[in-house]
Each structure stands twice: as C-alpha cells, then as structure tokens.
Design a protein around this motif. Structure first.
Motif, PDB file in Angstrom:
ATOM      1  N   SER A  97       0.892  -1.065   0.122  1.00 46.22           N
ATOM      2  CA  SER A  97      -0.031   0.078  -0.119  1.00 46.22           C
ATOM      3  C   SER A  97       0.869   1.304  -0.089  1.00 46.22           C
ATOM      4  O   SER A  97       0.477   2.317   0.495  1.00 46.22           O
ATOM      5  N   GLY A  98       1.948   1.217  -0.993  1.00 49.73           N
ATOM      6  CA  GLY A  98       2.809   2.362  -0.731  1.00 49.73           C
ATOM      7  C   GLY A  98       2.578   3.381  -1.696  1.00 49.73           C
ATOM      8  O   GLY A  98       1.356   3.256  -2.373  1.00 49.73           O
ATOM      9  N   SER A  99       3.575   3.917  -2.288  1.00 49.49           N
ATOM     10  CA  SER A  99       3.473   5.092  -3.014  1.00 49.49           C
ATOM     11  C   SER A  99       3.064   4.581  -4.708  1.00 49.49           C
ATOM     12  O   SER A  99       2.485   5.356  -5.321  1.00 49.49           O
ATOM     13  N   GLY A 100       3.865   3.356  -4.776  1.00 51.30           N
ATOM     14  CA  GLY A 100       3.487   2.850  -6.029  1.00 51.30           C
ATOM     15  C   GLY A 100       4.478   3.399  -7.155  1.00 51.30           C
ATOM     16  O   GLY A 100       5.143   4.302  -6.801  1.00 51.30           O
ATOM     17  N   ILE A 101       4.343   2.864  -8.377  1.00 48.69           N
ATOM     18  CA  ILE A 101       5.096   3.469  -9.599  1.00 48.69           C
ATOM     19  C   ILE A 101       4.294   3.784 -10.542  1.00 48.69           C
ATOM     20  O   ILE A 101       3.407   3.097 -11.070  1.00 48.69           O
ATOM     21  N   PRO A 102       4.404   5.230 -10.941  1.00 46.69           N
ATOM     22  CA  PRO A 102       3.541   5.742 -12.266  1.00 46.69           C
ATOM     23  C   PRO A 102       3.607   4.747 -13.193  1.00 46.69           C
ATOM     24  O   PRO A 102       4.576   4.086 -13.690  1.00 46.69           O
ATOM     25  N   GLU A 103       2.293   4.579 -14.043  1.00 40.91           N
ATOM     26  CA  GLU A 103       2.363   3.562 -15.258  1.00 40.91           C
ATOM     27  C   GLU A 103       3.602   3.891 -16.346  1.00 40.91           C
ATOM     28  O   GLU A 103       3.867   3.307 -16.997  1.00 40.91           O
ATOM     29  N   VAL A 157       5.252  -8.597 -14.150  1.00 40.64           N
ATOM     30  CA  VAL A 157       4.163  -7.433 -14.684  1.00 40.64           C
ATOM     31  C   VAL A 157       4.011  -6.486 -13.281  1.00 40.64           C
ATOM     32  O   VAL A 157       3.827  -7.026 -12.135  1.00 40.64           O
ATOM     33  N   LEU A 158       4.335  -5.368 -13.499  1.00 38.15           N
ATOM     34  CA  LEU A 158       3.944  -4.327 -12.369  1.00 38.15           C
ATOM     35  C   LEU A 158       2.518  -3.670 -12.677  1.00 38.15           C
ATOM     36  O   LEU A 158       2.139  -3.295 -13.887  1.00 38.15           O
ATOM     37  N   SER A 159       1.868  -3.448 -11.782  1.00 40.53           N
ATOM     38  CA  SER A 159       0.355  -2.903 -11.826  1.00 40.53           C
ATOM     39  C   SER A 159      -0.007  -2.341 -10.477  1.00 40.53           C
ATOM     40  O   SER A 159       0.880  -2.348  -9.458  1.00 40.53           O
ATOM     41  N   ALA A 160      -1.096  -1.656 -10.547  1.00 38.55           N
ATOM     42  CA  ALA A 160      -1.425  -1.047  -9.353  1.00 38.55           C
ATOM     43  C   ALA A 160      -2.590  -2.016  -8.650  1.00 38.55           C
ATOM     44  O   ALA A 160      -3.237  -2.625  -9.557  1.00 38.55           O
ATOM     45  N   PRO A 161      -2.660  -2.168  -7.310  1.00 35.79           N
ATOM     46  CA  PRO A 161      -3.743  -2.987  -6.732  1.00 35.79           C
ATOM     47  C   PRO A 161      -5.196  -2.321  -7.062  1.00 35.79           C
ATOM     48  O   PRO A 161      -5.495  -1.405  -7.900  1.00 35.79           O
ATOM     49  N   SER A 162      -6.079  -3.124  -6.763  1.00 45.19           N
ATOM     50  CA  SER A 162      -7.124  -2.929  -7.082  1.00 45.19           C
ATOM     51  C   SER A 162      -7.860  -1.359  -6.634  1.00 45.19           C
ATOM     52  O   SER A 162      -8.770  -0.933  -7.158  1.00 45.19           O
ATOM     53  N   LYS A 163      -7.457  -1.100  -5.301  1.00 48.48           N
ATOM     54  CA  LYS A 163      -7.776   0.146  -4.869  1.00 48.48           C
ATOM     55  C   LYS A 163      -6.819   1.281  -5.520  1.00 48.48           C
ATOM     56  O   LYS A 163      -7.239   2.448  -5.201  1.00 48.48           O
ATOM     57  N   ASN A 164      -5.895   1.133  -6.455  1.00 46.05           N
ATOM     58  CA  ASN A 164      -5.224   1.961  -6.917  1.00 46.05           C
ATOM     59  C   ASN A 164      -4.392   2.740  -6.020  1.00 46.05           C
ATOM     60  O   ASN A 164      -4.280   3.891  -6.433  1.00 46.05           O
ATOM     61  N   VAL A 207       3.123  -6.522  -7.560  1.00 42.02           N
ATOM     62  CA  VAL A 207       4.437  -7.269  -8.705  1.00 42.02           C
ATOM     63  C   VAL A 207       4.018  -8.559  -8.777  1.00 42.02           C
ATOM     64  O   VAL A 207       3.517  -9.335  -7.894  1.00 42.02           O
ATOM     65  N   TYR A 208       3.397  -9.017 -10.152  1.00 41.07           N
ATOM     66  CA  TYR A 208       2.847 -10.283 -10.578  1.00 41.07           C
ATOM     67  C   TYR A 208       4.109 -11.034 -11.439  1.00 41.07           C
ATOM     68  O   TYR A 208       4.380 -10.714 -12.495  1.00 41.07           O
ATOM     69  N   ILE A 209       4.546 -12.307 -10.950  1.00 34.49           N
ATOM     70  CA  ILE A 209       5.608 -13.016 -11.421  1.00 34.49           C
ATOM     71  C   ILE A 209       4.982 -14.476 -11.801  1.00 34.49           C
ATOM     72  O   ILE A 209       4.548 -15.222 -10.725  1.00 34.49           O
ATOM     73  N   THR A 210       4.936 -15.118 -12.913  1.00 33.93           N
ATOM     74  CA  THR A 210       4.526 -16.329 -13.144  1.00 33.93           C
ATOM     75  C   THR A 210       5.873 -17.344 -13.810  1.00 33.93           C
ATOM     76  O   THR A 210       6.606 -16.814 -14.510  1.00 33.93           O
ATOM     77  N   PHE A 211       5.868 -18.357 -12.917  1.00 35.56           N
ATOM     78  CA  PHE A 211       6.836 -19.359 -13.268  1.00 35.56           C
ATOM     79  C   PHE A 211       6.446 -20.542 -14.146  1.00 35.56           C
ATOM     80  O   PHE A 211       5.281 -20.985 -13.541  1.00 35.56           O
TER      81      PHE A 211
END
Length: 510
Positions: A437-443, A486-493, A498-502
């Motif tokens: 729930s931090g500051s995040g990274i702009p798209e 993949v980097l994205s914002a959570p549902s609450k924006n 961070v989403y990694i698939t192996f």
C-alpha cells in the motif's frame, strides 16, 4: 490460507556452499582423426582380406584336388581298359612304354596295382596300400571309384581305386585297379596358389590403403581448414563460423561452437558492462570517502592546546559517522552490482533444482518480518497449496528479498504488504505476487524501472541513497527462470502489485 508472519521469530539463514568436485578423468589421448579413420578402415579391411584369402585358397585347393583326381581317374581307366580275361585268367596287358609312364612323372611318381577277381595280384606294385575300411565311393564320377590318402615308400600318396567289370564266355567278375600318385605336383600347385593369392591380396590391400589415405585426406580437408581458421582467430574475434564450409555431419558441431561463442560474447559483454557500471557507480562514493578521510586527518592535525583553532572531537565523530555511512552505502552498492552481474550471467551458481515456491516465499517473509514490524507494517502470507517449480534457490531468494525489501522501504508506517503464492490452472504456471500500500510506480515508469540505475522520481524522494539496481536484478533473475513479470496498481489503485509467473515443474503438472 492466509498466514500472519510473526514479528519476533529468530531467523537463521544458512547458505549452503556449492561444493564442486572436479575429478580429473585419467584417459588416454584419442589421437588424430586421420589415424583413427585409417585404423577403423584398414584393420577391418585386412581382416576381411585375410578371410577372403583363406576362402580363395581353400576353394583353389578343392579345384586343384578335383582336377588331379580327375587326371588320376583317367589314368586308372586307361589302365582298366587293358585288363581282360585270357584263358580263364585276368591279365593286364601293360606295354613297357605305358609302364614307364605310370612309374614316373615330371613332378612325382605314379604307382599302380591290378588285382584279379579273386583278390590275386596281377600286375604293378603288390605292396601298394589297400583300400581303408569304410572308404566312401566318390559321388562325383559315374564309376565305382574310391579316393584315399596313404603313405607308400615313405611318401604321401593319393590313390584311386576303381572296380572294373571283366568277363568273357567262360567267366565274369570284377577286377580292382589302383593307381597312386605322390603329392609333389599337388604341393607345388598348392604353394603356387598360396603365393599367388597372398601376392594379389597384398597388392589389393596396399592399393586400398593408398586410396583410403587419399580419401581421408580429401574428406578431412574442410575440417583442417576449420582448424586453421580457429587458430588464426584473434582472442576477441567471436564471430560465427560458416557452417556451409563443412560437411552436413559437422554442422551440428559448428552450430554448437557458434552458440557457445554467442554465450561467451554475452558473458564478456556482461563483464565489460559490470566493470563500466562498477567504475562509474563506485567512483563517487569512494571520492566522498576519500574526502571525508582527508577532513578527519586535517582535524586531527590541529593542536588541542591551540585556543584559536582547538581540536574538535565532535566534528571528528561526525566525520567518522559520515565515513561509516558512506562505507555502508558503498558496500551495499558493490553487493548489488555483484548480484546484478551474477543474475545477468544466468543461474550458473548452484544450477536449477526442484523447489517449493511456497516454502521459498515463506522463508523470505520470515527473514524480513523484523524490518516490517519495526516499521509497524502488516505483513501477511497467503498460499493455497504447495507450488513446485524448477529454479535456483539463491537467485530466487535474491529476487524475493529485493521485492519485499523495496515494498518495506516504500510503504509508509501502518501500511500493508501481502505475499501470495498460487497455481494458475489456466496457464499451468506458478504465481508469486507481492502487493503493498505504498506510493507505487507511475504507469509511465513501470518499464523504465527495470533498467539498471534508473529510479523513479517518487523513489528518489523516499530513498535518496538507493542504487536503482533492485528491479534490474529481479528482471534478470526472472528471465533466467523463463518467468514473466508485470507491475500494476492494486485494485484500490494505491500502492504497487508485482505479478511473476514461473513454469511449473513438469512432474507437478497434471
């Protein structure tokens, strides 16, 4: 199943050293390819020629025996034609000239014996060996003839025994005509056949060896040219070899060599980049550290008794604290650079093994839980099942530690961090997620943050001392494991996800 990670769990992390036993195989040299080809071609050829020579020799002997037996039978028949019945007695009318021709020959001696119908001796050599018992009749000729070997007068002889019917008006019966021949002629012909066969076969082997030598030399010419090209290359020339210049069977080797040089080029490029990055990034903190040391030395040169410029102990303490801080930052930067270099070179250290993504995530969460608690963060772990993948334990630990460390650094107090591990049934891949729930990274910056030393403006404000290498390390480790990130914002924006698939371990699929 959601687990709240404890805040005061004693964490002991042990990194097992990778012990590589480098055993030297005691093997002999293979020698040259030309010599091996010649050996594998000529030795079987010599064996085949030897077997063929033996077969030809035996066949020639059989033919010679057949010819000599036929001549011996002809002599026996000629003698049989002179056997008749006169006055009720069997007589052999053999002239002196014919008798002489029977007794001697240019290559040996010929002996004969005529036996009457009652076993009485009629003419010739009465001590000529009799027919051995159980001697079979020859099936080759339409006559009652038997051939056998014996010894006469100290010499080996070949004898033909022909049963000849004789009759007149007063009597009839069967006379026995035996003609023996010494083996001199046959032995001479045998030697002639043997030497002729060996000479021709030897000449054949020599010609074949010469042809094979020239053929091997011509066939290996492209390989020798490749050897010359390799020897002529400079130490920095890693361009590909032309596979069309060698035979089709050698092209997989050329492809493997080109692939190896490509990997070597990647390794060298990474080393050069590491050297450039290290020299560029370490120059500033080392310069600062040198300046701070010079300031401390300058302070120490002051006279404590000088009332105008006394020795300032507090200033020296502050300089030493600054030096310690600069040293810590430099060590951290050097460690990050080394980790980045190791990640760029793949997973050579430790290799790829089967491991539990769930257990690895839980271990990293336990190790960094004290930092989260110190910052009053809610750190939780959510895993439905054990997810197994194939990976490098040390590299995966570095990936997860970087992501969780960043989440702790950039999440404000009283925030939340969630670690998730699950299995995606649709894509058949293992999923690792970390949400904060931090500051995040702009798209606009979500792709650029994976570049080495790039830092988003928000990250620079929250952590000015960062090196900008964490996500670059994560990207390289993920690439080495064929994982997507993949980097994205959570549902609450708010914050970052961070989403990694192996890829799942093959045994775990299904």
């Amino acid at each position: 199943m959601r687990h709240q990670l404890p805040s005061s769990v004693p964490v002991s992390r042990s990194k097992d050293g990778l012990i590589k036993e480098c055993g030297k195989n005691a093997g002999t040299s293979l020698g040259t390819l030309r010599s091996q080809l010649l050996r594998w071609l000529l030795i079987p050829l010599l064996l085949l020629v030897a077997l063929d020579s033996l077969s030809v020799y035996r066949n020639a002997l059989d033919v010679a025996d057949l010819a000599y037996d036929r001549a011996l039978l002809a002599s026996t028949r000629a003698l049989a034609e002179r056997v008749s019945i006169v006055d009720g007695k069997v007589v052999a009318d053999v002239p002196y000239v014919a008798l002489d021709s029977f007794e001697t020959d240019t290559l040996g001696r010929i002996y004969y014996k005529v036996t009457g119908t009652k076993g009485e001796f009629i003419s010739g050599y009465d001590d000529l060996p009799a027919i051995p018992a159980h001697t079979p009749r020859s099936e080759i000729y339409p006559a009652l003839v038997r051939f056998y070997h014996s010894t006469y007068r100290g010499e080996p002889v070949r004898i033909a025994a022909l049963y000849q019917p004789v009759y007149d008006d007063s009597m009839r019966g069967i006379a026995l005509i035996q003609v023996g021949e010494t083996m001199d002629a046959r032995s001479a012909m045998t030697r002639q056949i043997l030497f002729g066969t060996l000479w021709r076969q030897g000449l054949l082997v020599m010609v074949a060896a010469l042809l094979v030598w020239f053929a091997v030399r011509i066939v290996l010419r492209p390989l020798m040219q490749l050897k010359t090209a390799v020897e002529a290359r400079g130490p920095t020339d890693l361009t590909n070899f032309d596979a069309d210049q060698v035979h089709i069977e050698m092209r997989p080797l050329i492809a493997a060599m080109n692939g190896y040089m490509g990997r070597l080029q990647t390794l060298i490029t990474g080393q050069r980049r590491f050297i450039a990055d290290a020299s560029h990034q370490l120059r500033t903190p080392l310069t600062v550290l040198k300046t701070q040391a010079e300031l401390a030395l300058r302070e120490l040169k002051r006279d404590p008794q000088d009332p105008q410029s006394p020795l300032d102990i507090e200033a020296i303490r502050e300089i030493v604290r600054s030096m310690a801080s600069t040293t810590d930052a430099t060590v951290h930067l050097a460690n990050r650079l080394l980790t980045l270099a190791r990640a760029e070179h793949g997973v050579a250290e430790g290799g790829m093994v089967a491991l539990s993504l769930t257990a690895a995530t839980r271990q990293v969460g336990l190790e960094l839980a004290p930092q989260a608690v110190k910052k009053q963060l809610d750190l939780s772990f959510d895993a439905e099942e054990n997810v197994f993948i194939t990976g490098n334990p040390l590299m995966l630990h570095e990936l997860m530690s970087n992501l969780l460390d960043n989440a702790i650094r950039y999440t404000p107090s009283n925030g939340k961090i969630i670690l998730r591990v699950r299995r995606d049934g649709q894509t058949q891949r293992g999923v690792f997620e970390i949400e904060d729930s931090g500051s995040g990274i702009p798209e606009a910056d979500r792709e650029r943050v994976f570049s080495a030393f790039y830092r988003a403006p928000s990250a620079q404000q929250l952590n000015p001392s960062g090196a900008g290498l964490g996500l670059s390390i994560v990207r390289d480790i993920a690439a080495a494991h064929h994982a997507s990130i993949v980097l994205s914002a959570p549902s609450k924006n708010s914050g970052l996800k961070v989403y990694i698939t192996f890829p799942l371990r093959p045994a775990a699929i299904g």
